[in-house]
Design an enzyme around this catalytic site. Structure first.
Site, short mmCIF file in Angstrom:
data_model
loop_
_atom_site.label_atom_id
_atom_site.label_comp_id
_atom_site.label_asym_id
_atom_site.label_seq_id
_atom_site.Cartn_x
_atom_site.Cartn_y
_atom_site.Cartn_z
N ASP A 206 0.83 -1.20 0.00
CA ASP A 206 0.00 0.00 0.00
C ASP A 206 0.87 1.25 0.00
OD1 ASP A 206 -2.75 1.09 0.32
OD2 ASP A 206 -1.94 1.86 2.21
N GLU A 249 14.87 -14.98 0.22
CA GLU A 249 15.31 -15.97 1.20
C GLU A 249 14.43 -17.22 1.19
OE1 GLU A 249 15.09 -14.14 5.00
OE2 GLU A 249 16.62 -12.62 4.58
#
Length: 516
Positions: A206, A249
């Site tokens: 956002d 990751e």
């Protein structure tokens, strides 16, 4: 790792959780309600879903005022409900993305409550944008630190009892974080990992261009460009490089798409460099009027400047596109016809497409909501001069002949129109000529062609207010004019948004043609 990342050409369906489906009976949509409708979404033919915020929140801005980023508001269910939703979505082959709100928190967030209790210059206040007042002649207390105004109307500053002011680019209940503070950065990296550990496939970010403000907070002029001290500061890209490392990751492909309002596609492209976000919303397509010239300009500028393009026609913040396209037309059905044509054209373009819940039902904007039912802070802060966004957030009609149309057993938090009985998913699923049936066919056709079309396109000469373009063996023809246009040479019509005899394309219609 997948050879072509899933997000590269995905169709993502936005779920505005409050208005999708209510399982608890309190009139508000929830996570168990979403879970119950996952088979509908799988049958629709989308690849992924994006959930708007479901976190604990006072709901000053529909959940975009987050009080706790690591939990589920009881209004929407529990973390166990979320985990079950992720598992069911994955079992159906659906990816799941969640909304992250990093520009601001709720004023009910523990950090902000501590900041209000702490003195000026404290560690607690450093996490937010507290500032001393600017000198004002004749006013010993001073005035707002600068001239910034809230996106929702009114000043962007609120004063606290000790005389300082805090920044809120949106409602006063949404204080802006200070993203120059290392603790804020560490906190959000940990928040990302919390949800990634629960199996989410990505994030919608956002206000992605707003996190960093210019040093000194100088006065501003309207606009989202590089000259604004509020938006798209260069340092914001360091944040998304950090986030990309976090996403990388994790096994599989986890993706991030930014809500980025900019003044140019070149600015937009800066967010989707190889070490930053995977995608960014292309609002230029959403803002384009019903015009072949306007559409071509957006397509050309986007494909030249922006890698991994996205296309979107509606979302929870804008007037629904059938209503937008119908404005000014004397034909009451024109808006929906144009909406279906624009949708089919969007699916033919290289990149991914984002859908907003209910557009597959052809839902219009609800303009006549009673003032007392409206909840958007824009309506309140403008004293009713601006209607706000409630009209595109009215809960979905699922079944039956009267409100709440199967939304849930306890009514709906915004009133649904009395004439929506013909628009329910149940009614439309049984009608092969309905908007829902068309969306299902279009998405199935796109999926069948996936992997067979290049990521490039070429324009063909087209008559009048029409567009013809090719992607390999596919020809997409769009008629934005008022007269039929003759189709280019082809072997067969694969799908069209309206009647098409294979010779001419009627006005307000798009068709896909194949050359074998």
């Amino acid at each position: 790792m997948e050879r072509t990342p899933w997000w590269h050409d995905a169709v993502v369906y936005e779920i505005y959780v409050r208005s999708f489906a209510d399982a608890s009976g309190d009139g508000v949509g929830d996570l168990p309600g979403v879970r119950s409708r996952l088979p509908y979404l799988a049958e629709l033919g989308v690849d992924a879903i994006w959930l708007t915020p479901f976190y604990p929140s006072p709901m000053a801005d529909g959940g975009y005022d987050v009080a706790d980023y690591r939990d589920v508001d009881p209004l929407f269910g529990s973390l166990a409900d979320f985990d079950a939703l992720v598992a069911d979505a994955h079992a159906l082959g659906l990816r799941l993305m969640v909304d992250i709100v990093p520009n601001h928190s709720s004023s009910a967030h523990p950090w902000f409550r501590k900041a209000l209790e702490a003195p000026r210059g404290s560690r607690e206040r450093d996490r937010y944008m507290f500032r001393d007042p600017a000198p004002s002649p004749g006013d010993s207390g001073g005035r707002e630190p600068n001239n910034w105004v809230s996106v929702f109307g009114g000043p962007a500053w609120t004063r606290v009892p000790d005389g300082q002011w805090y920044l809120h680019l949106f409602a006063p209940q949404q204080p802006d974080f200070n993203w120059r503070d290392p603790e804020v950065r560490r906190e959000f990296a940990d928040i990302l990992r919390f949800w990634l550990d629960r199996g989410v496939d990505g994030f919608r970010i956002d206000v992605a261009m707003g996190l960093i403000k210019a040093e000194g907070l100088p006065d501003t002029e309207p606009g989202f460009g590089a000259k604004s001290p509020i938006w798209s500061q260069p340092e914001v890209h360091d944040i998304y490089r950090e986030w990309r490392r976090v996403l990388d990751e994790y096994p599989g492909v986890r993706a991030a798409v930014g809500e980025v309002w900019t003044d140019s596609p070149e600015d937009l492209a800066l967010y989707v460099r190889p070490d930053e976000l995977h995608q960014s919303f292309n609002f230029a397509w959403l803002e384009a009027p019903w015009s072949a010239t306007a559409f071509r300009k957006v397509i050309d500028e986007t494909l030249i400047a922006v890698p991994a393009p996205t296309w979107v026609l509606s979302n929870h913040d804008v007037v629904r596109h059938p209503t937008r396209y119908g404005e000014g037309s004397l034909d009451p059905s024109a808006g929906l016809a144009r909406g279906c044509a624009a949708f089919l054209a969007m699916l033919a373009l290289p990149g991914s497409a984002y859908l907003y819940q209910g557009e597959e039902l052809g839902l219009p904007e609800v303009k006549d909501l009673p003032p007392e039912s409206r909840q958007d802070p824009i309506f309140a802060r403008s004293k009713g001069e601006l209607l706000g966004r409630d009209g595109c957030r009215v809960p979905l009609p699922w079944s039956g002949t009267a409100p709440p149309y199967g939304f849930g057993p306890g009514g709906s938090w915004l009133p649904q129109p009395a004439d929506w009985a013909g628009l329910t998913a149940e009614r439309q699923a049984a009608d092969p000529s309905s908007t829902l049936s068309f969306y299902r066919r279009a998405l199935a056709t796109r999926r069948a062609l996936r992997g067979t079309l290049p990521d490039t396109m070429a324009w063909l000469e087209a008559p009048g207010d029409a567009l013809f373009f090719t992607r390999g063996k596919l020809i997409c023809v769009i008629n934005c004019g008022e007269e039929p246009v003759r189709l280019p040479p082809h072997d067969r019509v694969v799908i069209s948004s309206g009647p098409c005899d294979g010779l001419e394309l009627p006005p307000d219609t798009t068709a896909w043609l194949l050359t074998e």
